[in-house]
Write a protein that holds these residues in place. Structure first.
Motif, PDB file in Angstrom:
ATOM      1  N   LYS B 589     -31.950  -7.117  15.553  1.00  0.00           N
ATOM      2  CA  LYS B 589     -31.460  -5.780  15.196  1.00  0.00           C
ATOM      3  C   LYS B 589     -32.633  -4.864  14.842  1.00  0.00           C
ATOM      4  O   LYS B 589     -32.726  -3.744  15.316  1.00  0.00           O
ATOM      5  CB  LYS B 589     -30.525  -5.906  13.978  1.00  0.00           C
ATOM      6  CG  LYS B 589     -29.339  -4.976  14.022  1.00  0.00           C
ATOM      7  CD  LYS B 589     -28.371  -5.381  12.928  1.00  0.00           C
ATOM      8  CE  LYS B 589     -27.356  -4.294  12.676  1.00  0.00           C
ATOM      9  NZ  LYS B 589     -26.487  -4.646  11.540  1.00  0.00           N
ATOM     10  N   GLU B 590     -33.552  -5.429  14.014  1.00  0.00           N
ATOM     11  CA  GLU B 590     -34.740  -4.656  13.619  1.00  0.00           C
ATOM     12  C   GLU B 590     -35.550  -4.255  14.841  1.00  0.00           C
ATOM     13  O   GLU B 590     -35.974  -3.111  14.965  1.00  0.00           O
ATOM     14  CB  GLU B 590     -35.656  -5.515  12.737  1.00  0.00           C
ATOM     15  CG  GLU B 590     -35.346  -5.491  11.263  1.00  0.00           C
ATOM     16  CD  GLU B 590     -36.138  -6.590  10.554  1.00  0.00           C
ATOM     17  OE1 GLU B 590     -37.342  -6.725  10.858  1.00  0.00           O
ATOM     18  OE2 GLU B 590     -35.554  -7.315   9.734  1.00  0.00           O
ATOM     19  N   VAL B 591     -35.743  -5.253  15.722  1.00  0.00           N
ATOM     20  CA  VAL B 591     -36.552  -4.998  16.908  1.00  0.00           C
ATOM     21  C   VAL B 591     -35.922  -3.902  17.749  1.00  0.00           C
ATOM     22  O   VAL B 591     -36.583  -2.970  18.198  1.00  0.00           O
ATOM     23  CB  VAL B 591     -36.701  -6.299  17.742  1.00  0.00           C
ATOM     24  CG1 VAL B 591     -37.386  -6.003  19.071  1.00  0.00           C
ATOM     25  CG2 VAL B 591     -37.474  -7.317  16.960  1.00  0.00           C
ATOM     26  N   HIS B 592     -34.600  -3.975  17.916  1.00  0.00           N
ATOM     27  CA  HIS B 592     -33.899  -2.953  18.707  1.00  0.00           C
ATOM     28  C   HIS B 592     -33.987  -1.593  18.049  1.00  0.00           C
ATOM     29  O   HIS B 592     -34.133  -0.585  18.715  1.00  0.00           O
ATOM     30  CB  HIS B 592     -32.435  -3.364  18.929  1.00  0.00           C
ATOM     31  CG  HIS B 592     -32.308  -4.448  19.949  1.00  0.00           C
ATOM     32  ND1 HIS B 592     -31.126  -4.821  20.516  1.00  0.00           N
ATOM     33  CD2 HIS B 592     -33.239  -5.256  20.500  1.00  0.00           C
ATOM     34  CE1 HIS B 592     -31.329  -5.803  21.380  1.00  0.00           C
ATOM     35  NE2 HIS B 592     -32.618  -6.084  21.371  1.00  0.00           N
ATOM     36  N   ALA B 593     -33.909  -1.599  16.731  1.00  0.00           N
ATOM     37  CA  ALA B 593     -33.983  -0.324  16.001  1.00  0.00           C
ATOM     38  C   ALA B 593     -35.338   0.340  16.232  1.00  0.00           C
ATOM     39  O   ALA B 593     -35.428   1.552  16.457  1.00  0.00           O
ATOM     40  CB  ALA B 593     -33.747  -0.568  14.514  1.00  0.00           C
ATOM     41  N   ILE B 594     -36.395  -0.495  16.218  1.00  0.00           N
ATOM     42  CA  ILE B 594     -37.744   0.051  16.422  1.00  0.00           C
ATOM     43  C   ILE B 594     -37.882   0.542  17.867  1.00  0.00           C
ATOM     44  O   ILE B 594     -38.410   1.618  18.128  1.00  0.00           O
ATOM     45  CB  ILE B 594     -38.824  -1.004  16.091  1.00  0.00           C
ATOM     46  CG1 ILE B 594     -38.773  -1.319  14.589  1.00  0.00           C
ATOM     47  CG2 ILE B 594     -40.217  -0.522  16.457  1.00  0.00           C
ATOM     48  CD1 ILE B 594     -39.470  -2.596  14.211  1.00  0.00           C
ATOM     49  N   ALA B 595     -37.351  -0.290  18.802  1.00  0.00           N
ATOM     50  CA  ALA B 595     -37.443   0.075  20.217  1.00  0.00           C
ATOM     51  C   ALA B 595     -36.589   1.316  20.450  1.00  0.00           C
ATOM     52  O   ALA B 595     -36.925   2.197  21.172  1.00  0.00           O
ATOM     53  CB  ALA B 595     -36.952  -1.070  21.073  1.00  0.00           C
TER      54      ALA B 595
END
Lengths: 288, 595
Positions: B589-595
């Motif tokens: 989720k974090e990774v997607h949020a950053i992306a």
């Protein structure tokens, strides 16, 4: 080669102890006793700790293990338990055996491990340049007790007798024949032997003259080392410094004899082998 | 049962007070399942006390090969209120609580969990004056609920109590049967598992598996001082000493144990000892002694939660730093961390071969979760090991003797010197903890600092340390699970791998792009190879059971690989797959949020 050698236990390495050190006497007596034991050098292991006296392995031609401070006894016990055919002798100082590693001595005596422990007792820490040892006398002046020791000395012999020791002796490097005889008897003994060898430090705590004046041989007085209560009395003698065998009993099985009843004499050093497939499968079956 | 394949898996948990016999009940139900063709992994949630308190036994069984504790609890059997209160929230929908209403009041239970009420104590009292058989009644009830043949339980009871007077087993079997019949009347089995009664799987803890592997590899000298969770090893060795000819030495302390193990090895045995962190701390000086005297030894640390006395019956992977930093100055060592009982079995012979080939101490790291706390079923064990004793000679090559001594510490091309053992004629030497020359002569006294001896000291130190370069080549690289090129890569080691591997299945079902790198050979590390392999990793997540990410720090130190995302557990409990899953989902989720 050793069979042709008239002195098979002689080493090419010279001892680096101070001239006049009591440990020379112990080394000579040990060589003499081993020669008389009929053992070959490769059948003997000498294990030591750390300190002047523990430099001994290598000054004598046998297998040797120059280990950690205070730990010759457990190394010796491990060797003996892996291959009891070896004659295993631990040689160390009073710091090693009556101080940091005394616990091991108590328990080796309790188990009656068939090892021989020669403690070169000089009542001082020599190699660390003269501090109080567990056997230093009350009032003894050392680098750590410039005002005289305020600590009561340990009495190792009665302590080990209480722990179940089966051979407890004292000897003096100023009486080399006596020392060789005591070590020979220790080697013949069935089980754990403690030989407290008074081995004066000529540099930090020279007690040669004092001991020479005060020592007497128990056997000269017709002493018989077969009674525990008499042994306590002899160890606590106030009339001088008794040397000789204080206590000895040969009716107690050694730890290794009792181990053999469990492992069936299949000693670990001779049994580095895999399990037969039948036995292996039976062990797995137990876990089904 | 949530998203699990309910006809392939069971998780169950028994809870009671210490002294209620929960461990033996747990082992019996484990046997019921492992003798019914199931793969089983268990965990013993015990406390450091003999009576009272709260203990539990967790079982995960599957028709597939598993090592982890599974997801949640399908069947909870709380014999006490505390056992219910502690565990009911983990119950899976579609599961059940089997309980005695006299002892346990149900509250706040998910309505999709079935309540199976059985008068456990009343039934038990039919067969004894005290209700001690209530756990057996509960096992019978459980067998009905999971649809397993009650005769398998009867046989397990017979095996468990066979040594006692016949009435004990008979009464227990009757009690179990009553529980079974009572539940059978209330419900059809909640599980529709195809049990295969023709397949019986052996189940063992890593402690037992390691003991078995060691003896199979020729170890006949074992030393120990009692310490949880390493004690099962000495119990196994002692109980097989007569049959197999093992010399078991219970030393007066761990210092004695380690030194005696070194002595036995020096005398020619394959010698091993085991302890936990506190005992290992006492062994450290002697492990340096083994390295300096080039005496091969195998030392086992079954880790528990520390520091100091810590949590004696709880788990941790917190001793890795100690292994990397054992005692003074540099010396070679090998650190292996088998992931499960089966791998522990095969690690023992490897450890002995490495120890003897390179004349170094080899450390095996287990932990409470798999060592004492957990059983796992194992596949057919292969006992056909090669026993490689390395350069062990029985006659001296002429260049290696001077008429007095054997050149035990000879400098050689591969830095490994030929070795002899006491009893061998004409090969005497002194093993020295002081620095020494090739002949074992002391460099520390009259020769120290002399200019002609400086290079000798250097060379001897190098000789020992350079063995690591050769050992490296034998170290296994991490095992990779999941697709290559995944977005997220879990880095883990030892027993933590088990939960990670199971979490991976669930994450893949959810479409998460994740793989894992499981390390079981820890040190020395093939740094270049490891760096290369991890360069294919996605966002790395380190999973281990300690506070400071000790393995991740080793990776950074050795291979220069830096990890910035961690799931670290240090509450004493092992990692469960759902915890890994949750962490990875949050990371995605974090990774997607950053992306």
């Amino acid at each position: 080669m050793p069979l042709l050698n008239p002195k098979p236990f002689e080493s090419d390495t010279r001892a680096d102890w101070c001239p006049g050190c009591g440990d020379f006497g112990v080394l000579a007596a040990l060589k003499d006793a081993l020669q008389k034991s009929g053992r070959q050098p490769h059948e003997v292991v000498v294990v030591s700790g750390i300190g002047c006296s523990s430099n001994l392995p290598g000054y004598i031609r046998t297998y040797g293990f120059h280990g950690l401070h205070g730990r010759p006894v457990p190394v010796a016990v491990g060797i003996k338990n892996a291959n009891p055919k070896l004659l295993v002798i631990a040689t160390a100082g009073d710091g090693d055996e009556y101080g940091i590693g005394f616990n091991h001595v108590v328990h080796a005596a309790r188990r009656n491990d068939d090892i021989k422990l020669i403690v070169m007792n000089n009542e001082i820490y020599g190699l660390t340049t003269g501090q109080l040892s567990p056997t230093s006398k009350l009032g003894q002046k050392t680098k750590t007790s410039p005002d005289g020791s305020i600590i009561y000395p340990l009495k190792p012999l009665p302590t080990i007798l209480g722990a179940g020791g089966t051979f407890i002796a004292r000897t003096f490097s100023g009486d080399p024949k006596h020392m060789s005889w005591v070590i020979q008897e220790a080697i013949k003994h069935r089980g754990f032997a403690l030989v407290d060898a008074i081995s004066p430090c000529v540099t930090w705590h020279n007690i040669y003259d004092e001991v020479k004046k005060l020592f007497y041989r128990l056997e000269d007085r017709g002493y018989k080392p077969d009674d525990e209560n008499e042994a306590y009395k002899a160890m606590n003698a106030q009339d001088g410094i008794p040397i000789g065998i204080f206590y000895r009993r040969e009716d107690k099985q050694s730890f290794q004899e009792r181990l053999a009843e469990i492992n069936g004499g299949r000693w670990a050093a001779d049994n580095v082998k895999s399990l037969g497939s039948e036995i292996a499968q039976s062990l797995v079956q137990e876990m089904l | 049962m949530s998203e699990k394949d309910s006809d392939a898996e069971i998780t169950l948990r028994l809870g009671a007070a210490a002294g209620d016999g929960i461990q033996s009940a747990g082992e019996m139900i484990m046997k019921v399942l492992s003798r019914s063709g199931m793969h089983v992994t268990t965990y013993n949630g015990n406390q450091s006390l003999i009576r009272g308190g709260h203990v539990w036994f967790h079982v995960h069984a599957s028709t597939k090969k598993i090592y982890s504790l599974g997801y949640g609890i399908d069947f909870l059997i709380p014999l006490t209120q505390l056992s219910y209160d502690q565990h009911f929230e983990k119950l899976n929908q579609g599961g059940a609580v089997i309980y005695d209403p006299v002892a346990v009041k149900i509250h706040d239970l998910d309505p999709k969990v079935m309540q199976i009420s059985v008068p456990l104590a009343d039934i038990a009292l039919k067969y004894d004056k005290r209700p001690i058989m209530k756990n057996t009644v509960a096992l019978g009830s459980l067998c009905a609920a999971i649809g397993v043949d009650i005769n398998v339980l009867s046989k397990a009871i017979q095996d468990q109590f066979g040594r006692k007077e016949p009435a004990v087993a008979e009464n227990n079997i009757k009690a179990a049967m009553d529980g079974y019949e009572m539940v059978k009347k209330q419900t059809r089995p909640l599980k529709n598992i195809q049990y295969n009664y023709s397949v019986r799987r052996p189940a063992m803890t890593a402690d037992y598996a390691l003991a078995l592997g060691a003896v199979a590899a020729g170890c006949r000298f074992y030393a120990a001082y009692p310490m949880s969770p390493a004690s099962p090893i000495v119990h196994w060795m002692a109980s097989h000493a007569k049959k197999l000819g093992i010399t078991v030495f219970l030393g007066e302390d761990e210092i004695s144990v380690m030194n005696a193990t070194i002595g036995a090895s020096y005398a020619g045995a394959r010698a091993m000892c085991a302890t936990s962190g506190g005992g290992f701390a006492l062994m450290q000086e002697a492990i340096g002694e083994a390295a300096m005297t080039e005496t091969p030894v195998v030392v086992v640390d079954v880790m528990r939660a520390g520091p100091s006395t810590g949590l004696p019956t709880k788990t941790s992977q917190g001793d890795l730093n100690m292994m990397l930093g054992i005692s003074q100055d540099d010396f070679p060592r090998v650190i292996l961390a088998p992931r499960n009982p089966e791998e522990s079995f095969y690690t023992a012979p490897r450890a002995f071969n490495l120890a003897e080939r390179y004349q170094v101490p080899v450390i095996i790291l287990l932990d409470f979760a798999i060592g004492d706390g957990g059983y796992s079923t194992v596949d057919n064990l292969n006992f056909a090991f090669e026993i490689d004793r390395g350069k062990l000679l029985s006659t001296p090559p002429p260049a290696y003797t001077n008429g007095y001594w054997f050149k035990r510490f000879a400098i050689t091309d591969d830095n490994i010197s030929p070795r002899s053992i006491p009893g061998t004629p004409d090969m005497m030497f002194v093993a020295k903890t002081d620095e020494h020359d090739e002949w074992g002569h002391d460099l520390s006294d009259v020769l120290a600092g002399l200019k002609e001896y400086l290079p000798i000291r250097r060379r001897m130190h190098e000789k020992r340390m350079k063995k690591l370069e050769e050992i490296k080549k034998e170290m296994k690289l991490p095992e990779i699970y999941g697709p290559s090129g995944a977005d997220i890569s879990i880095i883990t080691w030892g027993s933590s791998s088990n939960a990670v591997r199971e979490a991976l299945h669930e994450l893949h079902k959810k479409g998460v792009s994740v793989n894992s790198f499981e390390f079981s050979d820890i040190y020395p590390m093939q740094e270049d190879e490891v760096r290369k392999i991890l360069s294919t990793a996605g966002i790395m997540v380190d999973v281990e059971v300690n506070y400071s990410a000790q393995f991740a720090k080793l990776l950074k130190r050795e291979a220069g690989v830096e990890i910035n995302n961690f799931f670290l557990k240090y509450d004493g409990e092992p990692i469960y797959p759902e915890e890994v899953e949750k962490h990875i989902l949050a990371t995605r989720k974090e990774v997607h949020a950053i992306a």
